[in-house]
Write a protein that holds these residues in place. Structure first.
Motif, mmCIF file in Angstrom:
data_model
loop_
_atom_site.group_PDB
_atom_site.id
_atom_site.type_symbol
_atom_site.label_atom_id
_atom_site.label_comp_id
_atom_site.label_asym_id
_atom_site.label_seq_id
_atom_site.Cartn_x
_atom_site.Cartn_y
_atom_site.Cartn_z
ATOM 1 N N GLY A 186 -55.820 63.948 -77.944
ATOM 2 C CA GLY A 186 -57.347 63.816 -78.173
ATOM 3 C C GLY A 186 -58.230 63.274 -77.059
ATOM 4 O O GLY A 186 -57.779 62.787 -76.098
ATOM 5 N N LEU A 187 -59.512 63.364 -77.412
ATOM 6 C CA LEU A 187 -60.497 62.931 -76.278
ATOM 7 C C LEU A 187 -60.921 61.680 -76.928
ATOM 8 O O LEU A 187 -61.638 61.366 -77.970
ATOM 9 C CB LEU A 187 -61.749 63.959 -76.210
ATOM 10 C CG LEU A 187 -61.240 65.306 -75.521
ATOM 11 C CD1 LEU A 187 -62.353 66.255 -75.849
ATOM 12 C CD2 LEU A 187 -60.563 64.910 -74.249
ATOM 13 N N ASN A 188 -61.272 60.673 -75.905
ATOM 14 C CA ASN A 188 -61.721 59.400 -76.266
ATOM 15 C C ASN A 188 -63.264 59.156 -76.298
ATOM 16 O O ASN A 188 -63.917 59.391 -75.349
ATOM 17 C CB ASN A 188 -60.798 58.229 -75.192
ATOM 18 C CG ASN A 188 -61.291 56.872 -75.654
ATOM 19 O OD1 ASN A 188 -61.835 56.520 -76.689
ATOM 20 N ND2 ASN A 188 -61.120 56.051 -74.578
ATOM 21 N N SER A 237 -58.092 56.114 -80.151
ATOM 22 C CA SER A 237 -56.963 56.207 -80.671
ATOM 23 C C SER A 237 -56.467 55.081 -81.621
ATOM 24 O O SER A 237 -55.655 55.221 -82.512
ATOM 25 C CB SER A 237 -56.078 55.706 -79.198
ATOM 26 O OG SER A 237 -56.436 54.306 -78.935
ATOM 27 N N MET A 238 -57.564 54.118 -81.931
ATOM 28 C CA MET A 238 -57.228 52.926 -83.040
ATOM 29 C C MET A 238 -57.398 53.624 -84.257
ATOM 30 O O MET A 238 -57.036 53.333 -85.104
ATOM 31 C CB MET A 238 -58.375 51.801 -82.510
ATOM 32 C CG MET A 238 -57.828 51.145 -81.240
ATOM 33 S SD MET A 238 -56.444 50.321 -81.326
ATOM 34 C CE MET A 238 -56.276 49.092 -82.775
ATOM 35 N N ARG A 239 -58.828 54.307 -84.237
ATOM 36 C CA ARG A 239 -58.946 55.088 -85.554
ATOM 37 C C ARG A 239 -57.661 56.151 -85.909
ATOM 38 O O ARG A 239 -57.088 56.038 -87.192
ATOM 39 C CB ARG A 239 -60.182 55.709 -85.518
ATOM 40 C CG ARG A 239 -60.337 56.748 -86.657
ATOM 41 C CD ARG A 239 -61.694 57.469 -86.737
ATOM 42 N NE ARG A 239 -62.905 56.328 -86.793
ATOM 43 C CZ ARG A 239 -64.155 56.532 -86.878
ATOM 44 N NH1 ARG A 239 -64.538 57.804 -87.018
ATOM 45 N NH2 ARG A 239 -65.065 55.811 -86.895
ATOM 46 N N ILE A 240 -57.027 56.803 -85.055
ATOM 47 C CA ILE A 240 -56.191 57.791 -85.464
ATOM 48 C C ILE A 240 -55.018 56.775 -85.654
ATOM 49 O O ILE A 240 -54.278 57.356 -86.746
ATOM 50 C CB ILE A 240 -55.716 58.550 -84.119
ATOM 51 C CG1 ILE A 240 -57.004 59.606 -83.652
ATOM 52 C CG2 ILE A 240 -54.484 59.587 -84.327
ATOM 53 C CD1 ILE A 240 -57.211 60.288 -84.972
ATOM 54 N N SER A 265 -52.806 57.176 -71.959
ATOM 55 C CA SER A 265 -54.002 57.318 -71.666
ATOM 56 C C SER A 265 -54.520 57.623 -70.223
ATOM 57 O O SER A 265 -53.670 57.421 -69.245
ATOM 58 C CB SER A 265 -55.211 56.465 -72.144
ATOM 59 O OG SER A 265 -55.060 55.154 -71.331
ATOM 60 N N GLY A 266 -55.239 58.796 -70.117
ATOM 61 C CA GLY A 266 -55.678 59.277 -68.776
ATOM 62 C C GLY A 266 -56.917 59.716 -68.337
ATOM 63 O O GLY A 266 -57.790 59.605 -69.248
ATOM 64 N N VAL A 278 -52.553 60.818 -75.111
ATOM 65 C CA VAL A 278 -51.561 61.383 -75.869
ATOM 66 C C VAL A 278 -50.936 60.298 -76.845
ATOM 67 O O VAL A 278 -50.437 59.300 -76.132
ATOM 68 C CB VAL A 278 -50.638 62.202 -74.803
ATOM 69 C CG1 VAL A 278 -49.220 62.738 -75.523
ATOM 70 C CG2 VAL A 278 -51.117 63.166 -74.289
ATOM 71 N N MET A 279 -50.648 60.718 -77.955
ATOM 72 C CA MET A 279 -50.107 59.664 -78.898
ATOM 73 C C MET A 279 -48.720 60.203 -79.402
ATOM 74 O O MET A 279 -48.740 61.480 -79.988
ATOM 75 C CB MET A 279 -51.201 59.344 -80.002
ATOM 76 C CG MET A 279 -50.507 58.196 -80.928
ATOM 77 S SD MET A 279 -51.857 57.865 -82.319
ATOM 78 C CE MET A 279 -53.272 57.160 -81.292
ATOM 79 N N HIS A 280 -47.965 59.488 -79.663
ATOM 80 C CA HIS A 280 -46.629 59.737 -80.518
ATOM 81 C C HIS A 280 -46.203 58.998 -81.709
ATOM 82 O O HIS A 280 -46.202 57.760 -81.639
ATOM 83 C CB HIS A 280 -45.474 59.606 -79.473
ATOM 84 C CG HIS A 280 -44.122 60.021 -80.065
ATOM 85 N ND1 HIS A 280 -42.789 59.333 -79.459
ATOM 86 C CD2 HIS A 280 -43.452 60.557 -81.220
ATOM 87 C CE1 HIS A 280 -41.860 59.840 -80.104
ATOM 88 N NE2 HIS A 280 -42.216 60.582 -81.113
ATOM 89 N N GLY A 281 -46.184 59.639 -82.795
ATOM 90 C CA GLY A 281 -46.103 58.890 -84.151
ATOM 91 C C GLY A 281 -44.663 59.440 -84.682
ATOM 92 O O GLY A 281 -44.267 60.465 -84.589
#
Length: 242
Positions: A118-120, A147-150, A166-167, A201-204
């Motif tokens: 996603g884009l921050n 990322s906190m909302r996701i 993040s990057g 990039v988030m991993h759940g």
């Protein structure tokens, strides 16, 4: 999301910069995710599952050259049938991001993984989008979400976030030369302002209450083998000791 606009933008210096960073972050994340079935939703023509070793990997999108054509919020997969779902920039360009995540949770097996990029909004790129007021060319017309909302959305669905990277700290510039001039921010950003990266990039992982994984009893078998061992005797006979 217009696929021609997206493809054109990814060919720009800024688009290649974003895609190169995300490809590396996604590769590091999916390389150690195991199972049988993996699905990439969106970005047809770009294989972001190449580092994963699952035997069945396919791309799913609304149009383009893909194995399965479908909407992200109406996936044609059985419940609890997919081990890994990859969502590259699907949520910020979807008309109903909540429905997309609910559908992903439905098709995931217990302990299955969802990896998304996603884009921050809390970044220099987010400031550029605010100036565009959600209009114009890709990617400035997307609905950026932090990322906190996701994380909050995923928690409500029983998806536990186990990894976040993040990057892309470089500001919005239009040429390769300027990207090189600002490259020092990518070296300093992860240390001094990691939460302000333009992309993440988030991993759940899908957690199911009351479920208990049954692991192989390797230790018990090894211990039993050690308790019974053969001892050689001088007279040629053998006996088992405990």
């Amino acid at each position: 999301m217009s696929m021609p606009d997206l493809s054109d933008w990814l060919e720009t210096p800024l688009g290649r910069y974003l895609l190169d960073w995300e490809r590396g972050a996604i590769d590091r994340t999916v390389a150690d995710i195991f199972g049988y079935n993996a699905v990439q939703i969106g970005l047809p023509g770009i294989d972001l599952l190449q580092a994963n070793r699952m035997p069945f990997r396919l791309n799913c999108a609304r149009d383009g050259e893909v194995a399965v054509r479908a909407q992200a919020f109406e996936l044609p997969f059985a419940t609890a049938s997919i081990d890994l779902v990859l969502l590259p920039h699907v949520l910020e360009f979807s008309s109903d991001a909540h429905s997309v995540l609910r559908e992903v949770e439905r098709v995931l097996v217990p302990e299955g993984s969802v990896v998304l990029s996603g884009l921050n909004p809390l970044s220099l790129w987010g400031a550029r989008r605010a100036l565009a007021r959600g209009e114009g060319a890709f990617p400035w017309r997307g609905q950026y979400r932090s990322s906190m909302r996701i994380k909050d959305w995923m928690k409500l669905l029983g998806l536990e976030v186990v990894g976040l990277e993040s990057g892309c700290h470089v500001p919005v510039v239009g040429t390769e030369a300027w990207l090189q001039r600002w490259s020092f921010m990518d070296r300093a950003g992860p240390r001094w302002w990691p939460v302000l990266g333009a992309a993440y990039v988030m991993h759940g992982v899908k957690r199911v209450q009351g479920m208990r994984l049954i692991m192989p009893q390797w230790r018990e078998r090894k211990a039993s083998a050690k308790r019974l061992s053969t001892v050689a005797q001088r007279n040629g006979e053998t006996r088992k000791t405990q």
